[in-house]
Motif scaffolding. Structure first.
Motif, PDB file in Angstrom:
ATOM      1  N   VAL A 167       0.858  -1.195   0.000  1.00 28.47           N
ATOM      2  CA  VAL A 167       0.000   0.000   0.000  1.00 28.47           C
ATOM      3  C   VAL A 167       0.894   1.244   0.000  1.00 28.47           C
ATOM      4  N   ARG A 168       0.641   2.163  -0.922  1.00 26.74           N
ATOM      5  CA  ARG A 168       1.469   3.378  -1.019  1.00 26.74           C
ATOM      6  C   ARG A 168       0.675   4.665  -0.807  1.00 26.74           C
ATOM      7  N   TYR A 169      -0.595   4.531  -0.482  1.00 31.49           N
ATOM      8  CA  TYR A 169      -1.437   5.683  -0.131  1.00 31.49           C
ATOM      9  C   TYR A 169      -2.166   5.327   1.161  1.00 31.49           C
ATOM     10  N   MET A 170      -2.012   6.151   2.194  1.00 28.32           N
ATOM     11  CA  MET A 170      -2.726   5.879   3.452  1.00 28.32           C
ATOM     12  C   MET A 170      -3.241   7.184   4.052  1.00 28.32           C
ATOM     13  N   GLU A 171      -4.478   7.127   4.544  1.00 26.41           N
ATOM     14  CA  GLU A 171      -5.027   8.236   5.338  1.00 26.41           C
ATOM     15  C   GLU A 171      -4.909   7.772   6.781  1.00 26.41           C
ATOM     16  N   VAL A 172      -4.000   8.383   7.538  1.00 26.87           N
ATOM     17  CA  VAL A 172      -3.598   7.756   8.793  1.00 26.87           C
ATOM     18  C   VAL A 172      -4.165   8.409  10.056  1.00 26.87           C
ATOM     19  N   ALA A 173      -4.732   9.613   9.934  1.00 24.22           N
ATOM     20  CA  ALA A 173      -5.182  10.300  11.158  1.00 24.22           C
ATOM     21  C   ALA A 173      -6.130  11.430  10.801  1.00 24.22           C
ATOM     22  N   SER A 174      -6.791  11.960  11.831  1.00 25.57           N
ATOM     23  CA  SER A 174      -7.525  13.218  11.632  1.00 25.57           C
ATOM     24  C   SER A 174      -7.130  14.184  12.736  1.00 25.57           C
ATOM     25  N   TYR A 175      -7.078  15.463  12.362  1.00 23.95           N
ATOM     26  CA  TYR A 175      -6.744  16.526  13.318  1.00 23.95           C
ATOM     27  C   TYR A 175      -8.040  17.156  13.804  1.00 23.95           C
ATOM     28  N   VAL A 176      -8.595  16.526  14.819  1.00 24.87           N
ATOM     29  CA  VAL A 176      -9.867  16.961  15.413  1.00 24.87           C
ATOM     30  C   VAL A 176      -9.648  17.115  16.915  1.00 24.87           C
ATOM     31  N   PRO A 177     -10.553  17.811  17.622  1.00 28.93           N
ATOM     32  CA  PRO A 177     -10.348  17.951  19.065  1.00 28.93           C
ATOM     33  C   PRO A 177     -10.274  16.586  19.755  1.00 28.93           C
ATOM     34  N   ALA A 178      -9.251  16.408  20.588  1.00 19.84           N
ATOM     35  CA  ALA A 178      -9.073  15.111  21.270  1.00 19.84           C
ATOM     36  C   ALA A 178     -10.264  14.803  22.169  1.00 19.84           C
ATOM     37  N   LYS A 179     -10.911  15.874  22.672  1.00 18.25           N
ATOM     38  CA  LYS A 179     -12.070  15.656  23.548  1.00 18.25           C
ATOM     39  C   LYS A 179     -13.188  14.968  22.759  1.00 18.25           C
ATOM     40  N   LEU A 180     -13.299  15.348  21.479  1.00 20.70           N
ATOM     41  CA  LEU A 180     -14.363  14.809  20.633  1.00 20.70           C
ATOM     42  C   LEU A 180     -14.016  13.397  20.151  1.00 20.70           C
ATOM     43  N   LEU A 236      -9.802  25.078   9.986  1.00 20.82           N
ATOM     44  CA  LEU A 236      -8.509  25.752   9.799  1.00 20.82           C
ATOM     45  C   LEU A 236      -7.488  25.308  10.841  1.00 20.82           C
ATOM     46  N   LYS A 237      -7.952  25.153  12.075  1.00 24.78           N
ATOM     47  CA  LYS A 237      -7.038  24.765  13.148  1.00 24.78           C
ATOM     48  C   LYS A 237      -6.411  23.394  12.858  1.00 24.78           C
ATOM     49  N   GLY A 238      -7.241  22.463  12.401  1.00 26.59           N
ATOM     50  CA  GLY A 238      -6.741  21.138  12.049  1.00 26.59           C
ATOM     51  C   GLY A 238      -5.774  21.222  10.881  1.00 26.59           C
ATOM     52  N   ALA A 239      -6.104  22.094   9.922  1.00 29.13           N
ATOM     53  CA  ALA A 239      -5.243  22.230   8.733  1.00 29.13           C
ATOM     54  C   ALA A 239      -3.866  22.753   9.117  1.00 29.13           C
TER      55      ALA A 239
END
Ligand SMILES: CC(C)(COP(=O)([O-])OP(=O)([O-])OC[C@H]1O[C@@H](n2cnc3c(N)ncnc32)[C@H](O)[C@@H]1OP(=O)([O-])[O-])[C@@H](O)C(=O)NCCC(=O)NCCSC(=O)C[C@@](C)(O)CC(=O)[O-]
Length: 317
Positions: A42-55, A84-87
């Protein structure tokens, strides 16, 4: 012998797959999963999201997981950001692609990101401006991940005209890539055919990714139709884990191993070894024994002749 065509399969299990399972996969196991997927090809992976940890505490280790994925020089690493914050965080981490979830359904958009689709497109425009500022060479590509394109459990029908409107808006906002997602598994092959027929001509060559869920067993037939429309990149999740936590009724993504098996059988070269994917399922099983794992291939097993046949094919391509 005819040259094989290529299809890209992006593993999204570490992000989409894990976001709705109960229990948190330890960072160490996420890294093992990335390693195993990489070894499988596999050479393409979506590995995480930048969202509030509380959520979403499952994604609190996004930076560490992304940093690990980036140690593989030829791996394209994607992260999801809802604002924007996640970006800002994803850009600072150095991901290659950012995907922003933009729902076509107003009800799902409000539940998922607390913004209307139109407001989310404006957030996406600000994310693009930030990308242009922080990343002068445009190395990080922006994907508009259009959710609930084919129907929504909260809103019901999602009219094609609404999808067309959002596609035009995200292109105007500067999207590099547009992905269509069947968040709640409503899509049927006939509908996928109609939607791609209408959307591809207006998408300026940027509609290149499909993200199907297998809620009603339609993910593979839908993929076949998308292939006929020239789509060659597909999201999938090992063991079919997944689903948006803010979309009632959302169940697993198409299982990566089933999708790769089908694509290879159709003559598409994915570069991915199905047996090694099947073996990698044990990482999920050990780390999250309570997770419900899907996948027809895992249940039935590979046909006896498969590995011999695929080896011969690999040798002649
Ligand atoms: C958009 C928000 C943040 C709005 O949530 P909100 O509560 O309106 O956010 P806010 O701006 O009011 O901020 C609240 C707090 O969170 C912080 N914050 C704010 N943003 C961030 C961030 N990025 N990272 C870290 N922290 C953040 C912010 O700093 C603040 O902290 P406090 O002052 O209280 O200490 C929230 O609704 C959200 O995160 N939504 C995303 C939920 C999600 O992950 N959904 C699943 C992904 S989409 C999906 O699955 C579909 C897809 C893509 O897979 C494809 C398919 O359709 O199948």
């Amino acid at each position: 012998m005819m040259q094989k065509r290529h299809a890209t399969v992006q593993e999204v299990g570490m992000r989409d797959g894990l976001q709705s399972v109960s229990g948190i996969m330890p960072t160490h196991d996420k890294k093992r999963w990335i390693d195993a997927a990489y070894v499988a090809g596999v050479r393409y992976m979506e590995v995480a999201s930048y969202v509030p940890a509380k959520l979403l505490p499952q994604m609190a280790d996004a930076d560490e997981v992304v940093a690990h994925a980036l140690t593989y020089g030829d791996l394209t690493v994607t992260a999801l950001v809802p604002n924007l914050k996640g970006a800002e965080k994803a850009l600072a981490a150095g991901v290659h692609r950012i995907v922003a979830p933009i729902s076509v359904s107003v009800a799902h958009s409000m539940a998922n990101v607390r913004k209307t689709p139109a407001d989310m497109v404006e957030e996406f425009r600000r994310i693009r401006e930030l990308r242009d500022d922080m990343d002068k060479v445009g190395r990080t590509k922006l994907i508009a991940g259009l959710s609930t394109v084919f129907g929504c459990t909260l809103q019901g029908e999602v009219p094609l005209e609404d999808v067309q409107d959002i596609v035009l808006r995200v292109l105007d906002a500067g999207s590099d890539i547009v992905a269509l997602a069947d968040t709640t598994g409503h899509a049927t092959p006939g509908q996928v055919d109609r939607f791609f027929d209408a959307l591809i001509p207006q998408a300026q060559g940027k509609l290149t990714i499909a993200h199907f869920h297998d809620t009603r067993g339609m993910a593979l037939p839908n993929t076949m139709i998308a292939l006929q429309h020239g789509i060659h990149e597909f999201d999938a999740s090992l063991a079919g884990l997944g689903g948006c936590p803010h979309a009632p009724g959302a169940t697993g993504n198409v299982a990566t191993e089933d999708l790769v098996f089908m694509l290879e059988s159709l003559g598409y070269h994915t570069g991915i070894d199905v047996q090694q994917l099947l073996d990698a399922r044990s990482i999920i099983q050990q780390a999250l024994p309570q997770a419900v794992m899907y996948g027809s291939l895992a249940h039935a097993g590979l046909p006896k002749a498969y590995s011999k046949q695929s080896n011969i094919e690999k040798a002649v391509v």
